[in-house]
Design an enzyme around this catalytic site. Sequence first.
Site, PDB file in Angstrom:
ATOM      1  N   ASP A 141      47.118  18.400  25.568  1.00 48.35           N
ATOM      2  CA  ASP A 141      46.889  17.501  24.723  1.00 48.35           C
ATOM      3  C   ASP A 141      48.143  16.687  24.391  1.00 48.35           C
ATOM      4  O   ASP A 141      48.738  16.326  23.511  1.00 48.35           O
ATOM      5  CB  ASP A 141      46.443  17.629  23.551  1.00 48.35           C
ATOM      6  CG  ASP A 141      45.967  16.492  22.649  1.00 48.35           C
ATOM      7  OD1 ASP A 141      45.882  15.549  23.332  1.00 48.35           O
ATOM      8  OD2 ASP A 141      45.767  16.474  21.351  1.00 48.35           O
ATOM      9  N   HIS A 184      46.821  22.199  13.649  1.00 50.96           N
ATOM     10  CA  HIS A 184      46.278  22.964  14.787  1.00 50.96           C
ATOM     11  C   HIS A 184      47.374  23.754  15.474  1.00 50.96           C
ATOM     12  O   HIS A 184      48.421  23.301  15.679  1.00 50.96           O
ATOM     13  CB  HIS A 184      45.302  22.446  15.593  1.00 50.96           C
ATOM     14  CG  HIS A 184      45.472  21.122  16.218  1.00 50.96           C
ATOM     15  ND1 HIS A 184      45.198  20.008  15.452  1.00 50.96           N
ATOM     16  CD2 HIS A 184      46.347  20.920  17.205  1.00 50.96           C
ATOM     17  CE1 HIS A 184      45.882  18.754  16.063  1.00 50.96           C
ATOM     18  NE2 HIS A 184      46.392  19.383  17.129  1.00 50.96           N
ATOM     19  N   GLN A 252      42.552  23.678  20.956  1.00 50.28           N
ATOM     20  CA  GLN A 252      43.384  23.582  19.743  1.00 50.28           C
ATOM     21  C   GLN A 252      42.733  23.922  18.562  1.00 50.28           C
ATOM     22  O   GLN A 252      41.677  23.378  17.981  1.00 50.28           O
ATOM     23  CB  GLN A 252      43.640  21.924  19.559  1.00 50.28           C
ATOM     24  CG  GLN A 252      44.760  21.379  20.511  1.00 50.28           C
ATOM     25  CD  GLN A 252      44.644  19.788  20.699  1.00 50.28           C
ATOM     26  OE1 GLN A 252      43.684  19.226  20.931  1.00 50.28           O
ATOM     27  NE2 GLN A 252      45.696  19.240  20.468  1.00 50.28           N
ATOM     28  N   ARG A 282      57.395  13.343  12.375  1.00 47.65           N
ATOM     29  CA  ARG A 282      56.314  12.674  11.993  1.00 47.65           C
ATOM     30  C   ARG A 282      55.021  13.739  11.988  1.00 47.65           C
ATOM     31  O   ARG A 282      55.153  14.810  12.855  1.00 47.65           O
ATOM     32  CB  ARG A 282      55.918  12.234  13.614  1.00 47.65           C
ATOM     33  CG  ARG A 282      54.466  11.608  13.839  1.00 47.65           C
ATOM     34  CD  ARG A 282      54.407  11.563  15.425  1.00 47.65           C
ATOM     35  NE  ARG A 282      53.098  10.785  15.795  1.00 47.65           N
ATOM     36  CZ  ARG A 282      51.945  11.493  15.958  1.00 47.65           C
ATOM     37  NH1 ARG A 282      52.076  12.711  16.075  1.00 47.65           N
ATOM     38  NH2 ARG A 282      50.882  10.760  16.313  1.00 47.65           N
ATOM     39  N   ASP A 284      51.623  15.228  12.461  1.00 51.52           N
ATOM     40  CA  ASP A 284      50.485  14.805  13.072  1.00 51.52           C
ATOM     41  C   ASP A 284      49.295  15.163  12.352  1.00 51.52           C
ATOM     42  O   ASP A 284      49.070  16.109  11.695  1.00 51.52           O
ATOM     43  CB  ASP A 284      50.406  15.490  14.309  1.00 51.52           C
ATOM     44  CG  ASP A 284      49.549  15.358  15.352  1.00 51.52           C
ATOM     45  OD1 ASP A 284      49.190  13.959  15.710  1.00 51.52           O
ATOM     46  OD2 ASP A 284      48.709  15.992  15.727  1.00 51.52           O
ATOM     47  N   GLU A 326      50.918  10.274  10.226  1.00 42.77           N
ATOM     48  CA  GLU A 326      50.111   9.960  11.278  1.00 42.77           C
ATOM     49  C   GLU A 326      48.640  10.217  10.778  1.00 42.77           C
ATOM     50  O   GLU A 326      48.097  11.196  10.912  1.00 42.77           O
ATOM     51  CB  GLU A 326      50.576  10.753  12.484  1.00 42.77           C
ATOM     52  CG  GLU A 326      49.912  10.031  13.720  1.00 42.77           C
ATOM     53  CD  GLU A 326      48.256  10.612  13.978  1.00 42.77           C
ATOM     54  OE1 GLU A 326      47.821   9.734  14.987  1.00 42.77           O
ATOM     55  OE2 GLU A 326      48.140  11.515  14.083  1.00 42.77           O
ATOM     56  N   HIS A 395      51.050   6.142  22.267  1.00 42.16           N
ATOM     57  CA  HIS A 395      50.468   7.247  23.310  1.00 42.16           C
ATOM     58  C   HIS A 395      48.906   7.291  23.181  1.00 42.16           C
ATOM     59  O   HIS A 395      48.208   7.837  24.073  1.00 42.16           O
ATOM     60  CB  HIS A 395      51.118   8.475  23.066  1.00 42.16           C
ATOM     61  CG  HIS A 395      50.855   9.376  21.944  1.00 42.16           C
ATOM     62  ND1 HIS A 395      51.186   8.765  20.792  1.00 42.16           N
ATOM     63  CD2 HIS A 395      49.875  10.476  21.760  1.00 42.16           C
ATOM     64  CE1 HIS A 395      50.861   9.640  19.738  1.00 42.16           C
ATOM     65  NE2 HIS A 395      50.099  10.670  20.343  1.00 42.16           N
ATOM     66  N   ARG A 520      43.667   8.205  27.816  1.00 40.50           N
ATOM     67  CA  ARG A 520      44.940   7.908  27.149  1.00 40.50           C
ATOM     68  C   ARG A 520      45.929   8.016  28.342  1.00 40.50           C
ATOM     69  O   ARG A 520      46.983   7.541  28.147  1.00 40.50           O
ATOM     70  CB  ARG A 520      44.950   8.549  26.003  1.00 40.50           C
ATOM     71  CG  ARG A 520      44.028   8.492  24.918  1.00 40.50           C
ATOM     72  CD  ARG A 520      44.257   9.487  23.803  1.00 40.50           C
ATOM     73  NE  ARG A 520      43.993  10.714  24.071  1.00 40.50           N
ATOM     74  CZ  ARG A 520      44.334  11.679  23.214  1.00 40.50           C
ATOM     75  NH1 ARG A 520      44.672  11.579  21.979  1.00 40.50           N
ATOM     76  NH2 ARG A 520      44.176  13.087  23.643  1.00 40.50           N
TER      77      ARG A 520
HETATM   78  C1  OTU Z   1      46.874  12.696  17.018  1.00 45.81           C
HETATM   79  O1  OTU Z   1      46.040  11.795  17.073  1.00 45.81           O
HETATM   80  C2  OTU Z   1      47.858  12.596  17.966  1.00 45.81           C
HETATM   81  O2  OTU Z   1      48.512  11.304  18.072  1.00 45.81           O
HETATM   82  C3  OTU Z   1      47.172  12.801  19.574  1.00 45.81           C
HETATM   83  O3  OTU Z   1      47.665  12.586  20.721  1.00 45.81           O
HETATM   84  C4  OTU Z   1      46.489  14.141  19.573  1.00 45.81           C
HETATM   85  O4  OTU Z   1      45.664  14.205  20.382  1.00 45.81           O
HETATM   86  C5  OTU Z   1      45.834  14.348  18.178  1.00 45.81           C
HETATM   87  O5  OTU Z   1      46.457  14.211  16.947  1.00 45.81           O
HETATM   88  C6  OTU Z   1      45.326  16.077  18.139  1.00 45.81           C
HETATM   89  O6  OTU Z   1      46.922  16.448  17.855  1.00 45.81           O
HETATM   90  O7  OTU Z   1      44.757  12.937  14.367  1.00 45.81           O
HETATM   91  O8  OTU Z   1      44.880  11.125  12.517  1.00 45.81           O
HETATM   92  O9  OTU Z   1      41.848   9.153  18.178  1.00 45.81           O
HETATM   93  O10 OTU Z   1      44.197   8.520  17.123  1.00 45.81           O
HETATM   94  O11 OTU Z   1      43.293  12.130  17.447  1.00 45.81           O
HETATM   95  C7  OTU Z   1      44.848  10.534  13.762  1.00 45.81           C
HETATM   96  C8  OTU Z   1      42.569   9.900  18.808  1.00 45.81           C
HETATM   97  C9  OTU Z   1      44.827  11.722  14.774  1.00 45.81           C
HETATM   98  C10 OTU Z   1      43.642   9.882  18.038  1.00 45.81           C
HETATM   99  C11 OTU Z   1      43.904  11.134  16.764  1.00 45.81           C
HETATM  100  C12 OTU Z   1      45.185  11.241  16.300  1.00 45.81           C
END
Ligand code: OTU
Length: 652
Positions: A141, A184, A252, A282, A284, A326, A395, A520
């Site tokens: 991922d 995760h 994950q 950041r 995630d 995020e 990304h 992506r």
């Molecule tokens: C984030 O993404 C990351 O930016 C992605 O690259 C990862 O795939 C994902 O977490 C898992 O680690 O969770 O709250 O619609 O916008 O999965 C937003 C896809 C996230 C991403 C969403 C996002």
Amino acid sequence: MYEQTSHALLNRILDRLKPEFRKRDLRYFYTRLGANFYAIHSLFKQLYGQRDNFETQMVRLVEVLAQNYIERNKRYKKQDMQREQQPDWFLDQRWVGMALYANAFAGNLAGVNEKLPHLEELGVNLVHVMPILKCPPGASDGGYAVSDFRDIDERAGTLDDLRELGKALRKRNMLLTLDVVLNHTSDQHEWAQRARAGEAQYQDYYFMYPDREIPDRFEAAMPEVFPETSPGNFTWDESTGKWVMTVFNHYQWDLNYRNPAVLIEMLDIILFWANQGADVLRLDAVAFLWKNIGTACQNEREAHVILQLLKDCCQVTAPGVLFIAEAIVAPVEINKYFGEDAVIAKECEIAYNATLMALLWDAVATRNAKLLNEGIQNLPAKLDGATWLNYVRCHDDIGLGFDDADIECAGYDPRSHRSFLVDWFTGAHDVSPARGRPFGKNERTGDARIAGSLASLAGLEAALEYGDNDEIHRRIRLVLTLHGIILSFGGIPLLYYGDEVGTLNDYGFLEDATKAGDSRWLHRPTLDWQQVMRRNARNSPEQRIFDGLGHMIEVRKQTPAFADFNNRELLRCSNPHLFLYLRSALSDEHSPVLVAANFDAEAQQLSLADLDTPAWLANEGARELLSKRVIEPGQGHLDIPAFGLLWLARPG
Ligand code: OTU
């Protein structure tokens, strides 16, 4: 705040701490611990108060804070104190960020180091190095499936390389942003491996169930994040004979924050990276941190409690470090990630402005600002001391998470408008010049998102293919205008690597079996530096975009009205193609700035009779900051070229 119960507990904890935590000079640590302890205790109790080992866990938590403080290098401690003197330092207009993959941008971390002059020339001074932690080979991922939270993946380099990069950035007054993937781990992480081997302690780190009873109850209300590649939210694990919660990809494994050990481990990891020199972390996928059966398992109240707790703890050990949330969530939810009911940010100081991002693409497709205006108008006001991360591309995919009510106010039907947008950007629409691909198509719900590079979605790929010079010009202007909005909107603009030279879609991912299923990768290009360096070739698209961006960044930095003090007012006018807002200045020494963007492929007029504010525009005229053009007073209207942008300041 002094409150007897928590203070008595704090004193008991201090008595139980190992002797080394008493000996050292921990003065600043203990004053901050005293200040935040009431909050830390209350939040920890909300989540784990019913557990027998509550107090032992609290001791452990304080030990983690103290240990990381002891390990925190003097230079960073000094910087913490400096930032304390000027807590709104990050709201300043001088910051301009870029997100990049170390390997795709420059081979590895050492390569990024070598390319810092390129970023500096552009004016970027905050570098978000995308995930670089150890990951299994093959699909991971894009680095978000971490198998070791304390080590750097050999494909990116070593911890030493990161330290070198940190040093080089500091020398140039640039900030380092790193990811912490809280939600995760990879199924190859030691915790997951030990859970697989049957260790109950580690099975408690995850959500594992022997049969479908609980998974089915969860599934009833949970959406799917990756419906094409990873349908459902649970994966069967052969070795334990259990269903494991896997909201994202099947590899994950979601961490179980109902277990306080998980929270303390992840806090320790946050502080570890703060101590490696990250200025900004950041966090995630923070919307997903807590799962309740019967809910979508996003934006749950407890997820906010976790974030407040992490912030309060980080303030004790590394107070100068900022968090980015995020959370790609609905406009009504996003503000909560700054911390509700707080004067200063109490969760994350910075949040991704996915609402603005998606609305900008709506304006590109419709060539008008109708929905953009509705959406921005209804974006709830944010706290002082909190700011947006404004971006056009990143990304990830573009999700169409607008409010249905806003879509209706703009005069469209929500369902058909969303499918129009997907069609427009993915080539299903005859007249569209956009070259994207669908992502995350869900056959059951009809939802879809969009992948593709900024330049390709903005029509530059098609224009170059047709070799139509006027059209190339216009599309470059659109690329610049989109950036000009994130540079002036209020917040930290975050560019995406490659976009500074208009990098087109990279179709190479289709040849790689570990990537082909995830569109992506279309917009995660491996940069070709020969192409990037065409930014030195006069009149090439690369040169026009790079220099245009560099110029806007320079002007942004000299324009105090672009700092974010919640000083933006949306202005409406009768021309639907135009998007207008006024950035007021904090003092009379500085000028306010009126930003006017035209989303139409034809030139448009802004009638001044239409605008009662700002009065100076009609009475005194203006200075256009980008072109330095002087606009005389008494004009009936202003002309804005196709996809053009004006930054209008008061003359003089
Ligand atoms: C984030 O993404 C990351 O930016 C992605 O690259 C990862 O795939 C994902 O977490 C898992 O680690 O969770 O709250 O619609 O916008 O999965 C937003 C896809 C996230 C991403 C969403 C996002």
